[in-house]
Design a protein around this motif. Structure first.
Motif, PDB file in Angstrom:
ATOM      1  N   ASN A 125     125.563  93.249   3.076  1.00 37.69           N
ATOM      2  CA  ASN A 125     124.508  92.471   3.724  1.00 37.69           C
ATOM      3  C   ASN A 125     124.061  93.144   5.023  1.00 37.69           C
ATOM      4  OD1 ASN A 125     122.701  90.380   4.164  1.00 37.69           O
ATOM      5  ND2 ASN A 125     124.229  89.047   5.106  1.00 37.69           N
ATOM      6  N   LEU A 126     123.736  94.391   4.927  1.00 37.47           N
ATOM      7  CA  LEU A 126     123.363  95.154   6.119  1.00 37.47           C
ATOM      8  C   LEU A 126     122.086  94.623   6.745  1.00 37.47           C
ATOM      9  CD1 LEU A 126     124.384  98.661   4.834  1.00 37.47           C
ATOM     10  CD2 LEU A 126     125.169  97.632   6.977  1.00 37.47           C
ATOM     11  N   LYS A 127     122.046  94.698   8.065  1.00 36.04           N
ATOM     12  CA  LYS A 127     120.913  94.202   8.842  1.00 36.04           C
ATOM     13  C   LYS A 127     120.328  95.344   9.667  1.00 36.04           C
ATOM     14  CE  LYS A 127     123.207  89.715   9.328  1.00 36.04           C
ATOM     15  NZ  LYS A 127     123.680  88.680  10.278  1.00 36.04           N
ATOM     16  N   PRO A 128     119.080  95.235  10.059  1.00 42.53           N
ATOM     17  CA  PRO A 128     118.484  96.299  10.888  1.00 42.53           C
ATOM     18  C   PRO A 128     119.292  96.576  12.153  1.00 42.53           C
ATOM     19  CG  PRO A 128     116.766  94.880  10.021  1.00 42.53           C
ATOM     20  CD  PRO A 128     118.069  94.246   9.634  1.00 42.53           C
ATOM     21  N   GLU A 129     119.921  95.543  12.692  1.00 41.43           N
ATOM     22  CA  GLU A 129     120.703  95.748  13.918  1.00 41.43           C
ATOM     23  C   GLU A 129     122.005  96.508  13.674  1.00 41.43           C
ATOM     24  OE1 GLU A 129     119.431  92.871  12.766  1.00 41.43           O
ATOM     25  OE2 GLU A 129     120.803  91.177  13.086  1.00 41.43           O
ATOM     26  N   ASP A 130     122.320  96.796  12.426  1.00 35.02           N
ATOM     27  CA  ASP A 130     123.481  97.641  12.121  1.00 35.02           C
ATOM     28  C   ASP A 130     123.138  99.129  12.206  1.00 35.02           C
ATOM     29  OD1 ASP A 130     124.310  95.284   9.561  1.00 35.02           O
ATOM     30  OD2 ASP A 130     125.260  95.488  11.535  1.00 35.02           O
ATOM     31  N   THR A 131     121.873  99.424  12.414  1.00 30.27           N
ATOM     32  CA  THR A 131     121.443 100.815  12.520  1.00 30.27           C
ATOM     33  C   THR A 131     122.124 101.486  13.701  1.00 30.27           C
ATOM     34  OG1 THR A 131     119.297 100.374  11.486  1.00 30.27           O
ATOM     35  CG2 THR A 131     119.456 102.308  12.927  1.00 30.27           C
TER      36      THR A 131
END
Length: 129
Positions: free
Chosen positions: A85-91
């Motif tokens: 469930n990756l999110k943009p903030e995991d970039t």
């Protein structure tokens, strides 16, 4: 000297999964706690997850709890970070590290990554639509 080689990063869409690998040399993995860290552009490096020498105790940043899982394979001297469930903030660029000299437990060294002296090249993760 302990060395780390991270791999498995990539460009993925939000909601998808990715597994990172950290190959550790120079220390018997069964005697060292290993942490995963990340650094986003313009931000300080932060701890994401940590596993003690046996894998019997793990820590996660609040932002990744329930989505990331740290797994150690001592026989392969490798520690994995399963990310779902990756999110943009995991970039960020993701790194693994341990204390110097290696510590069996996730203790103060994990909370102060700026004090650690040995880092690999890291592996980049970009989460974008």
């Amino acid at each position: 000297q302990v060395q780390f080689v991270e791999s498995g990063g990539g460009v993925v869409q939000p909601g998808t999964s990715l597994t990172l690998s950290c190959k550790v040399t120079g220390v018997r993995l069964g005697s060292a706690a290993i942490g995963w860290f990340r650094q986003a552009p313009g931000k300080e490096r932060e701890g994401v997850s940590c596993t003690n020498y046996s894998g019997g105790m793990t820590l996660y940043a609040d932002s990744v709890k329930g989505r990331f899982t740290i797994i150690r394979a001592n026989a392969q001297n490798t520690v994995y970070l399963q990310m779902t469930n990756l999110k943009p903030e995991d970039t960020a660029r993701y790194y693994c590290a341990t204390d110097d000299p290696p510590n069996m437990y996730c203790s103060n060294w994990y909370y102060a990554p700026g004090n650690l002296g040995h880092w690999g090249q890291g592996t980049p993760v970009t989460v974008a639509s």
